[in-house]
Design an enzyme around this catalytic site. Structure first.
Site, PDB file in Angstrom:
ATOM      1  N   LYS A 171       0.851  -1.192   0.000  1.00  0.00           N
ATOM      2  CA  LYS A 171       0.000   0.000   0.000  1.00  0.00           C
ATOM      3  C   LYS A 171       0.884   1.237   0.000  1.00  0.00           C
ATOM      4  O   LYS A 171       1.697   1.415   0.894  1.00  0.00           O
ATOM      5  CB  LYS A 171      -0.915   0.022   1.228  1.00  0.00           C
ATOM      6  CG  LYS A 171      -1.886   1.193   1.238  1.00  0.00           C
ATOM      7  CD  LYS A 171      -2.734   1.191   2.501  1.00  0.00           C
ATOM      8  CE  LYS A 171      -3.838   2.244   2.427  1.00  0.00           C
ATOM      9  NZ  LYS A 171      -3.328   3.606   2.153  1.00  0.00           N
ATOM     10  N   PHE A 198      -2.891   0.226  -9.827  1.00  0.00           N
ATOM     11  CA  PHE A 198      -3.287  -1.005  -9.148  1.00  0.00           C
ATOM     12  C   PHE A 198      -4.629  -1.562  -9.611  1.00  0.00           C
ATOM     13  O   PHE A 198      -5.091  -2.570  -9.071  1.00  0.00           O
ATOM     14  CB  PHE A 198      -3.313  -0.812  -7.629  1.00  0.00           C
ATOM     15  CG  PHE A 198      -4.124   0.354  -7.136  1.00  0.00           C
ATOM     16  CD1 PHE A 198      -5.507   0.357  -7.214  1.00  0.00           C
ATOM     17  CD2 PHE A 198      -3.492   1.458  -6.586  1.00  0.00           C
ATOM     18  CE1 PHE A 198      -6.254   1.429  -6.759  1.00  0.00           C
ATOM     19  CE2 PHE A 198      -4.235   2.540  -6.113  1.00  0.00           C
ATOM     20  CZ  PHE A 198      -5.609   2.517  -6.197  1.00  0.00           C
ATOM     21  N   ARG A 246     -17.340   1.404  -0.988  1.00  0.00           N
ATOM     22  CA  ARG A 246     -16.566   0.609  -0.029  1.00  0.00           C
ATOM     23  C   ARG A 246     -16.987  -0.848  -0.105  1.00  0.00           C
ATOM     24  O   ARG A 246     -18.177  -1.156  -0.071  1.00  0.00           O
ATOM     25  CB  ARG A 246     -16.726   1.160   1.390  1.00  0.00           C
ATOM     26  CG  ARG A 246     -15.600   0.729   2.312  1.00  0.00           C
ATOM     27  CD  ARG A 246     -15.544   1.595   3.547  1.00  0.00           C
ATOM     28  NE  ARG A 246     -15.260   2.989   3.270  1.00  0.00           N
ATOM     29  CZ  ARG A 246     -14.041   3.474   3.007  1.00  0.00           C
ATOM     30  NH1 ARG A 246     -13.001   2.657   2.980  1.00  0.00           N
ATOM     31  NH2 ARG A 246     -13.873   4.758   2.769  1.00  0.00           N
ATOM     32  N   LYS A 252      -7.471  -3.351   3.368  1.00  0.00           N
ATOM     33  CA  LYS A 252      -6.184  -2.785   3.763  1.00  0.00           C
ATOM     34  C   LYS A 252      -5.746  -3.408   5.086  1.00  0.00           C
ATOM     35  O   LYS A 252      -6.547  -3.590   5.994  1.00  0.00           O
ATOM     36  CB  LYS A 252      -6.259  -1.260   3.863  1.00  0.00           C
ATOM     37  CG  LYS A 252      -7.370  -0.712   4.725  1.00  0.00           C
ATOM     38  CD  LYS A 252      -7.437   0.810   4.609  1.00  0.00           C
ATOM     39  CE  LYS A 252      -8.639   1.367   5.363  1.00  0.00           C
ATOM     40  NZ  LYS A 252      -8.765   2.841   5.207  1.00  0.00           N
TER      41      LYS A 252
END
Length: 280
Positions: A48, A120, A190, A196
């Site tokens: 990340k 990504f 979301r 994450k």
């Protein structure tokens, strides 16, 4: 991937993309927090990067809210005619620098030469993430542009392998890792299809008051009182430099804070100021 299969997938992608170019607000996918929702083998795992989210809509770079990013022509000219999602990144501990570059309408070439576009996802490809990754990574690698890179996705099998990779990322100054569900289609908003995994969490809140300092902070701001979008009110008193205490984030501004879990009262534990959110 065989050349014929790559070409077929790319053709399918391009045929599906034209309507997306006109969207003023991109259909971004937002991550939830990793809590071992599924075995690690169901995900592709990547580092990340702490950068500025940037979506290439086939014609220009825009922020997640749809605001144009005024990158120089040479920076974007090699990008393909498909939608891409990624981070503008300038190295570890350089978020403030890249954020300032992105906000300027006429940032210098010298500044932009320090920025990379780390891709990504390719959100408009109607295929599971594992196939989207194969398509866009091969496409980006063929560009051979040093400032445009596809973020490497790793195939891991166990939680122990995930934790080992996580430790390697932190050791080099990284922020954490991301887990993309291999077979998930792109979903706006979301979603648990992307997670994450970080040693801490961060969130945003509005500044509603300044609280006076005591002791060595006499005459300066001691803490800020903030309110989250969910209506939770709490104080943040750590993470500030002396200069920030003398000139604190204005009432009404939005700050990003870092914390370690939630208390039984629903408030962030060990909240620490990270930065003031700058409008893009």
């Amino acid at each position: 991937m065989h050349t014929k299969l790559f070409g077929w997938l790319l053709l399918v992608c391009l045929c599906q993309l034209q309507p997306a170019y006109c969207n003023s607000t991109p259909a971004v996918q937002l991550a939830k927090v990793y809590q071992a929702q599924r075995p690690v083998m169901h995900y592709l795992v990547s580092e990340k990067f702490d950068g500025v989210r940037a979506i290439w809509n086939g014609r220009q770079l825009v922020t997640r809210s749809g605001q144009q990013i005024h990158a120089p022509h040479w920076f974007t000219s090699a990008l393909p005619d498909i939608a891409l999602d990624g981070e503008l990144w300038a190295g570890y501990e350089n978020f403030e620098f890249v954020s300032a570059v992105v906000r300027r309408h006429k940032a210098s070439d010298q500044d932009w030469r320090q920025v990379q576009y780390l891709i990504f996802d390719a959100p408009d490809i109607t295929a599971p993430f594992v196939q989207r990754y194969q398509v866009y990574s091969q496409l980006i690698n063929r560009l051979a542009q040093p400032h445009i890179r596809a973020v490497t996705q790793h195939h891991l099998s166990t939680k122990a392998e995930l934790d080992d990779f996580f430790a390697q990322v932190l050791a080099r100054g990284g922020e954490g890792v991301m887990l993309h569900e291999r077979q998930a289609l792109h979903q706006q908003g979301r979603t648990s299809a992307i997670l994450k995994y970080k040693p801490y969490f961060d969130a945003e809140a509005e500044v509603i008051a300044h609280l006076p300092g005591k002791g060595k902070y006499q005459g300066m701001m001691g803490a800020i009182r903030v309110k989250t979008a969910q209506g939770k009110v709490f104080k943040i008193g750590s993470g500030f430099t002396d200069a920030q205490r003398r000139n604190p984030p204005p009432v009404g501004s939005v700050v990003t804070y870092r914390f370690q879990g939630i208390t039984k009262f629903g408030k962030p534990r060990f909240a620490r100021f990270l930065r003031t959110r700058q409008p893009l």
